[in-house]
Motif scaffolding. Structure first.
Motif, PDB file in Angstrom:
ATOM      1  N   GLY A  19       0.823  -1.206   0.000  1.00 12.23           N
ATOM      2  CA  GLY A  19       0.000   0.000   0.000  1.00 12.23           C
ATOM      3  C   GLY A  19       0.860   1.261   0.000  1.00 12.23           C
ATOM      4  N   GLY A  20       0.214   2.391   0.139  1.00 15.16           N
ATOM      5  CA  GLY A  20       0.935   3.666   0.196  1.00 15.16           C
ATOM      6  C   GLY A  20       1.710   3.786   1.502  1.00 15.16           C
ATOM      7  N   ALA A  21       2.702   4.646   1.502  1.00 14.73           N
ATOM      8  CA  ALA A  21       3.634   4.744   2.644  1.00 14.73           C
ATOM      9  C   ALA A  21       3.027   5.549   3.781  1.00 14.73           C
ATOM     10  CB  ALA A  21       4.944   5.403   2.195  1.00 14.73           C
ATOM     11  N   LYS A  22       2.904   4.885   4.938  1.00 12.47           N
ATOM     12  CA  LYS A  22       2.374   5.543   6.146  1.00 12.47           C
ATOM     13  C   LYS A  22       3.145   6.833   6.427  1.00 12.47           C
ATOM     14  CE  LYS A  22       3.733   4.071  10.356  1.00 12.47           C
ATOM     15  NZ  LYS A  22       4.273   5.105  11.262  1.00 12.47           N
ATOM     16  N   ASN A  23       4.471   6.734   6.413  1.00 16.86           N
ATOM     17  CA  ASN A  23       5.286   7.874   6.844  1.00 16.86           C
ATOM     18  C   ASN A  23       5.374   8.981   5.801  1.00 16.86           C
ATOM     19  OD1 ASN A  23       5.524   6.592   9.236  1.00 16.86           O
ATOM     20  ND2 ASN A  23       7.605   5.849   8.875  1.00 16.86           N
ATOM     21  N   LEU A  41      -4.805  13.347  -2.105  1.00 13.25           N
ATOM     22  CA  LEU A  41      -3.614  12.510  -1.885  1.00 13.25           C
ATOM     23  C   LEU A  41      -3.981  11.086  -2.299  1.00 13.25           C
ATOM     24  CD1 LEU A  41      -2.760  13.881   1.699  1.00 13.25           C
ATOM     25  CD2 LEU A  41      -2.038  14.798  -0.533  1.00 13.25           C
ATOM     26  N   TYR A  42      -3.437  10.646  -3.428  1.00 13.09           N
ATOM     27  CA  TYR A  42      -3.759   9.326  -3.971  1.00 13.09           C
ATOM     28  C   TYR A  42      -2.889   8.252  -3.325  1.00 13.09           C
ATOM     29  CZ  TYR A  42      -6.190  12.149  -7.421  1.00 13.09           C
ATOM     30  OH  TYR A  42      -7.039  13.058  -8.012  1.00 13.09           O
ATOM     31  N   ASN A  43      -3.395   7.004  -3.363  1.00 13.48           N
ATOM     32  CA  ASN A  43      -2.667   5.852  -2.832  1.00 13.48           C
ATOM     33  C   ASN A  43      -2.385   6.005  -1.335  1.00 13.48           C
ATOM     34  OD1 ASN A  43      -1.462   3.291  -3.125  1.00 13.48           O
ATOM     35  ND2 ASN A  43       0.580   4.198  -3.274  1.00 13.48           N
ATOM     36  N   THR A  44      -3.327   6.641  -0.617  1.00  9.63           N
ATOM     37  CA  THR A  44      -3.180   6.778   0.843  1.00  9.63           C
ATOM     38  C   THR A  44      -3.586   5.458   1.517  1.00  9.63           C
ATOM     39  OG1 THR A  44      -3.677   9.142   0.724  1.00  9.63           O
ATOM     40  CG2 THR A  44      -3.930   8.080   2.878  1.00  9.63           C
ATOM     41  N   PRO A  45      -2.763   4.932   2.414  1.00 14.24           N
ATOM     42  CA  PRO A  45      -3.092   3.649   3.060  1.00 14.24           C
ATOM     43  C   PRO A  45      -4.142   3.810   4.150  1.00 14.24           C
ATOM     44  CG  PRO A  45      -1.042   4.501   3.950  1.00 14.24           C
ATOM     45  CD  PRO A  45      -1.479   5.474   2.887  1.00 14.24           C
ATOM     46  N   ASN A 225      -2.332  18.072  -5.925  1.00 17.49           N
ATOM     47  CA  ASN A 225      -2.587  16.648  -5.694  1.00 17.49           C
ATOM     48  C   ASN A 225      -1.284  15.862  -5.855  1.00 17.49           C
ATOM     49  OD1 ASN A 225      -5.238  17.543  -5.682  1.00 17.49           O
ATOM     50  ND2 ASN A 225      -5.546  17.004  -7.847  1.00 17.49           N
ATOM     51  N   ILE A 226      -1.219  14.694  -5.228  1.00 18.03           N
ATOM     52  CA  ILE A 226      -0.009  13.869  -5.387  1.00 18.03           C
ATOM     53  C   ILE A 226      -0.310  12.392  -5.145  1.00 18.03           C
ATOM     54  CG2 ILE A 226       0.831  13.920  -2.986  1.00 18.03           C
ATOM     55  CD1 ILE A 226       3.649  14.596  -4.563  1.00 18.03           C
ATOM     56  N   GLU A 227       0.524  11.553  -5.739  1.00 18.12           N
ATOM     57  CA  GLU A 227       0.477  10.098  -5.521  1.00 18.12           C
ATOM     58  C   GLU A 227       1.423   9.757  -4.372  1.00 18.12           C
ATOM     59  OE1 GLU A 227      -1.197   7.911  -7.568  1.00 18.12           O
ATOM     60  OE2 GLU A 227      -0.385   5.988  -6.907  1.00 18.12           O
ATOM     61  N   THR A 228       0.919   9.112  -3.346  1.00 19.06           N
ATOM     62  CA  THR A 228       1.766   8.696  -2.224  1.00 19.06           C
ATOM     63  C   THR A 228       2.669   7.546  -2.672  1.00 19.06           C
ATOM     64  OG1 THR A 228      -0.109   9.216  -0.795  1.00 19.06           O
ATOM     65  CG2 THR A 228       1.705   7.950   0.189  1.00 19.06           C
ATOM     66  N   ILE A 229       3.935   7.608  -2.291  1.00 16.49           N
ATOM     67  CA  ILE A 229       4.870   6.537  -2.694  1.00 16.49           C
ATOM     68  C   ILE A 229       4.483   5.244  -1.982  1.00 16.49           C
ATOM     69  CG2 ILE A 229       6.822   8.066  -3.164  1.00 16.49           C
ATOM     70  CD1 ILE A 229       7.913   7.310  -0.355  1.00 16.49           C
ATOM     71  N   PRO A 230       4.916   4.073  -2.531  1.00 22.74           N
ATOM     72  CA  PRO A 230       4.647   2.800  -1.865  1.00 22.74           C
ATOM     73  C   PRO A 230       5.387   2.706  -0.535  1.00 22.74           C
ATOM     74  CG  PRO A 230       5.964   2.458  -3.857  1.00 22.74           C
ATOM     75  CD  PRO A 230       5.641   3.887  -3.812  1.00 22.74           C
TER      76      PRO A 230
END
Ligand code: EPZ
Length: 421
Positions: A19-23, A41-45, A225-230
């Motif tokens: 999933g997306g990176a918590k930190n 914020l896309y790919n939010t866990p 807007n942004i894609e959250t890193i894995p």
């Protein structure tokens, strides 16, 4: 309080998506406070720590929605500039609102974080850095009260590369008057993700991904807007799950460069690593891993958040290994619990000497913090017999549906909800 029941000894096989990176999320969400508008914020866990941060920004007056991995934050209504103890005591990352509130509103009152399962985890670098930007900081009744008519750019040197202090000062400096240098800044991918969002919002930042960040303050920013890193720590945890069980696991939508130090150490232990375009595969079939020494360090060094998982892995490896944590010298609360599973580990100062054996056997063990719980689950997967991992609420802070992901790889693992202990 939920617990996991694991019937160990099964090798894991198959593919799993991280999933997306918590930190990253815990820094991206508060950065929306730097402007008034709507950001996505896309790919939010879907993690408890993320829900905690969303509750905090709602307390400040923002509207925050979270659907299908997308967080939508509207900060038009922000009117409260205080992060109360009730929020901050649950999660120290709440202190990330300090920089943006101070930069945008000239005032912030944030509770000091208080204790952690291990520590100390001071925030002196956050406070000293904000003072260098001209903030007046008082400590009143356990709260940080920060004031600044307009932050002034300055040169800041961090004694140690702190992820939180780098994030907080970055979010403060982007709206300061003039130039700011953050020297010895953290280079963790999560900070790079934050800097990317700030630049999309109109911030002027040079040196992203290096230890020297150069910020030129601007008058205001726009929502972006942004894609959250894995999540590199979830990816590393799942790779170790494949290795510790002698299986073959592919971790998808991960970025190998974000955990290359972990991958290199796994290869040193004797497993085979192969790469897809956005995936990493560990093959540990038919081998007994060798003991490999690890010393944690700031990115791109070996992450302290993978230290507990590595100790579990080394507990089943062949030979003796030493695991040293230079970031948190006492982050070893998982060791006594691993010993209950038959691990042979001796902690001296900030090092654990692990004598590997393949005779781990199931027992009841207690989670003490987020990564300790991951470590106990990994050991339970490898142990013969049944392991019960108690107080899984620690795990739910930073891993989404881990039991479902491991189960899909062939683990015999079940969540037993709500058992009181
Ligand atoms: C972040 O915490 C992570 N949390 C932690 O992950 C991670 O363990 C840590 O970075 C180190 O990588 C989030 O990003 C939300 P630091 P942070 O400031 O920012 C010292 C997890 O499991 N220090 O980089 O609090 C500190 O004592 C969590 O997901 C100061 O001395 O960590 C430590 O030795 C656990 N003064 C070192 O710096 C300060 O003001 C690194 O800490 C701040 C830090």
């Amino acid at each position: 309080m939920d617990k996991f029941i694991i019937k160990g000894g099964k090798s894991l096989f198959g593919s799993v998506k991280v999933g997306g990176a918590k930190n990253a999320s815990l820094a991206l969400i508060p950065s929306a406070l730097l402007t008034s508008g709507v950001s996505k914020l896309y790919n939010t866990p879907g993690l408890n720590d993320v829900y905690t941060m969303l509750k905090l920004v709602r307390h400040l007056g923002a509207d925050a929605q979270f659907e299908n991995d997308v967080v939508t934050i509207d900060t038009t209504g922000v009117a409260v500039l205080e992060a109360p103890y009730e929020h901050v005591k649950k999660m120290r990352a709440s202190v990330y609102v300090l920089g943006p509130l101070l930069a945008r509103y000239g005032y912030a009152k944030v509770s000091l974080p208080g204790g952690c399962a291990w520590g100390p985890r001071p925030i002196n670098l956050h406070i000293e850095g904000l003072k260098k930007l001209g903030a007046q900081i008082d400590l009143v009744d356990g709260y940080i009260v920060a004031k600044a008519k307009k932050l002034q750019g300055n040169r800041i040197n961090f004694d140690v590369p702190s992820v939180g202090a780098t994030g907080n000062l970055l979010m403060a400096a982007v709206l300061a008057q003039g130039e700011t240098i953050l020297n010895n800044a953290a280079m963790e991918p999560e900070i790079t993700n934050l800097a990317e969002l700030l630049i999309k919002m109109g911030a002027r930042i040079e040196g992203v991904g290096t230890p020297i960040l150069h910020i030129t303050g601007v008058d205001d920013l726009q929502s972006a807007n942004i894609e959250t890193i894995p999540d590199r720590i979830e990816a590393g945890t799942l790779l170790v799950a494949g290795a510790i069980t002698g299986g073959k696991v592919t971790v998808e939508s991960s970025n190998p460069l974000h955990i290359y130090s972990v991958i290199a150490k796994m290869e040193e232990s004797g497993v085979t690593i192969t790469y897809g375009d956005r995936s990493v595969t560990v093959d540990a079939t038919g081998i007994r891993p060798e003991g490999v020494n690890v010393t944690t360090g700031p990115f791109p060094g070996y992450p302290t958040d993978m230290q507990a998982q590595w100790i579990a892995y080394m507990a089943t490896a062949n030979g003796v290994s030493t695991v040293t944590d230079t970031i948190y010298r006492d982050r070893f609360t998982h060791v006594p619990e691993l010993s209950r599973l038959g691990a042979d580990i001796e902690v001296k100062d900030n090092s654990a000497v692990v004598r590997g054996n393949n005779k781990l056997s199931g027992a009841k063990v207690m989670s003490t913090d987020l990564r300790a719980s991951a470590s106990l689950i990994l050991a339970g997967l490898a142990a013969q017999g049944t392991t019960e991992v108690l107080r899984i609420y620690h795990l739910d802070r930073g891993y989404q549906n881990l039991e479902l992901k491991l189960g899909a790889l062939g683990a015999d693992i079940e969540r037993v909800p709500g058992t009181e202990y």
